[in-house]
Design a protein around this motif. Structure first.
Motif, PDB file in Angstrom:
ATOM      1  N   HIS A 124      -6.573   0.038   0.544  1.00 38.30           N
ATOM      2  CA  HIS A 124      -5.760  -1.164   0.322  1.00 38.30           C
ATOM      3  C   HIS A 124      -4.581  -0.874  -0.608  1.00 38.30           C
ATOM      4  O   HIS A 124      -3.477  -1.335  -0.344  1.00 38.30           O
ATOM      5  CB  HIS A 124      -6.613  -2.293  -0.255  1.00 38.30           C
ATOM      6  CG  HIS A 124      -7.701  -2.718   0.663  1.00 38.30           C
ATOM      7  ND1 HIS A 124      -7.501  -3.625   1.681  1.00 38.30           N
ATOM      8  CD2 HIS A 124      -8.997  -2.343   0.740  1.00 38.30           C
ATOM      9  CE1 HIS A 124      -8.633  -3.796   2.346  1.00 38.30           C
ATOM     10  NE2 HIS A 124      -9.565  -3.027   1.796  1.00 38.30           N
ATOM     11  N   ALA A 125      -4.812  -0.126  -1.688  1.00 41.94           N
ATOM     12  CA  ALA A 125      -3.726   0.242  -2.598  1.00 41.94           C
ATOM     13  C   ALA A 125      -3.067   1.532  -2.129  1.00 41.94           C
ATOM     14  O   ALA A 125      -1.898   1.776  -2.367  1.00 41.94           O
ATOM     15  CB  ALA A 125      -4.257   0.415  -4.013  1.00 41.94           C
ATOM     16  N   TYR A 126      -3.845   2.353  -1.469  1.00 40.96           N
ATOM     17  CA  TYR A 126      -3.403   3.642  -0.943  1.00 40.96           C
ATOM     18  C   TYR A 126      -4.264   3.963   0.264  1.00 40.96           C
ATOM     19  O   TYR A 126      -5.317   3.362   0.477  1.00 40.96           O
ATOM     20  CB  TYR A 126      -3.522   4.748  -2.005  1.00 40.96           C
ATOM     21  CG  TYR A 126      -4.757   4.616  -2.854  1.00 40.96           C
ATOM     22  CD1 TYR A 126      -6.007   5.004  -2.396  1.00 40.96           C
ATOM     23  CD2 TYR A 126      -4.674   4.056  -4.129  1.00 40.96           C
ATOM     24  CE1 TYR A 126      -7.135   4.855  -3.168  1.00 40.96           C
ATOM     25  CE2 TYR A 126      -5.808   3.902  -4.913  1.00 40.96           C
ATOM     26  CZ  TYR A 126      -7.029   4.312  -4.431  1.00 40.96           C
ATOM     27  OH  TYR A 126      -8.149   4.153  -5.193  1.00 40.96           O
ATOM     28  N   GLU A 127      -3.794   4.911   1.061  1.00 44.07           N
ATOM     29  CA  GLU A 127      -4.525   5.259   2.286  1.00 44.07           C
ATOM     30  C   GLU A 127      -5.896   5.861   1.966  1.00 44.07           C
ATOM     31  O   GLU A 127      -6.894   5.473   2.539  1.00 44.07           O
ATOM     32  CB  GLU A 127      -3.693   6.240   3.121  1.00 44.07           C
ATOM     33  CG  GLU A 127      -4.166   6.400   4.536  1.00 44.07           C
ATOM     34  CD  GLU A 127      -4.082   5.122   5.348  1.00 44.07           C
ATOM     35  OE1 GLU A 127      -4.994   4.890   6.167  1.00 44.07           O
ATOM     36  OE2 GLU A 127      -3.123   4.346   5.181  1.00 44.07           O
TER      37      GLU A 127
ATOM     38  N   LYS B  19       0.847  -1.182   0.000  1.00 44.28           N
ATOM     39  CA  LYS B  19       0.000   0.000   0.000  1.00 44.28           C
ATOM     40  C   LYS B  19       0.887   1.238   0.000  1.00 44.28           C
ATOM     41  O   LYS B  19       1.896   1.290   0.705  1.00 44.28           O
ATOM     42  CB  LYS B  19      -0.904  -0.017   1.240  1.00 44.28           C
ATOM     43  CG  LYS B  19      -1.840   1.171   1.333  1.00 44.28           C
ATOM     44  CD  LYS B  19      -2.931   0.962   2.364  1.00 44.28           C
ATOM     45  CE  LYS B  19      -2.481   1.316   3.737  1.00 44.28           C
ATOM     46  NZ  LYS B  19      -3.593   1.346   4.702  1.00 44.28           N
TER      47      LYS B  19
END
Length: 135
Positions: A104-107, A46
């Motif tokens: 999940h991929a980024y905040e 992430k």
């Protein structure tokens, strides 16, 4: 680049209960769960909060019979070069993908500083997504 082998699904408008509480249709929430499950199989890290991100999306949409049955379109469909100029709206497709992987991929998706996307007809419907730091 991450390839998610699901038919692209546009984000719908929220519905409301009789009491006025908003909710999203079951089909949409189920699609988001499937998308996230596929995303997580890649085991990507992430991105940290505060990091500016550049996102590129390509939506490959199953063509209608009027396009897929025409012989002269066969090669263009295989090459995935026919541009989609009908529904679903591109912004709704983007929203469904970005909301699925949010957290999940980024905040948070407010980290996205650049976004590019396109939609094409394909006999192999899927979503291709690439996320990288925007420098």
């Amino acid at each position: 680049m991450v390839v998610i082998n699901l038919d692209p699904y546009p984000s719908p408008r929220p519905r409301f209960t009789r009491q006025g509480r908003p909710y999203m249709p079951k089909e949409y929430t189920a699609w988001k769960k499937k998308f996230l499950k596929e995303w997580l199989t890649y085991g990507l890290d992430k991105f940290d909060a505060g990091v500016a991100l550049k996102v590129e999306l390509i939506f490959f949409i199953k063509p209608p019979l009027a396009i897929s049955k025409v012989k002269k379109n066969k090669q263009a469909l295989e090459d995935e070069t026919i541009i989609v100029v009908k529904k679903p709206d591109l912004d709704n497709l983007e929203k469904s993908v970005l909301d699925s992987i949010n957290g999940h991929a980024y905040e948070d998706d407010n980290q996205i500083s650049e976004l590019s996307s396109k939609k094409r007809y394909s006999l192999n419907p899927r979503v291709e997504i690439e996320i990288r730091e925007d420098i």
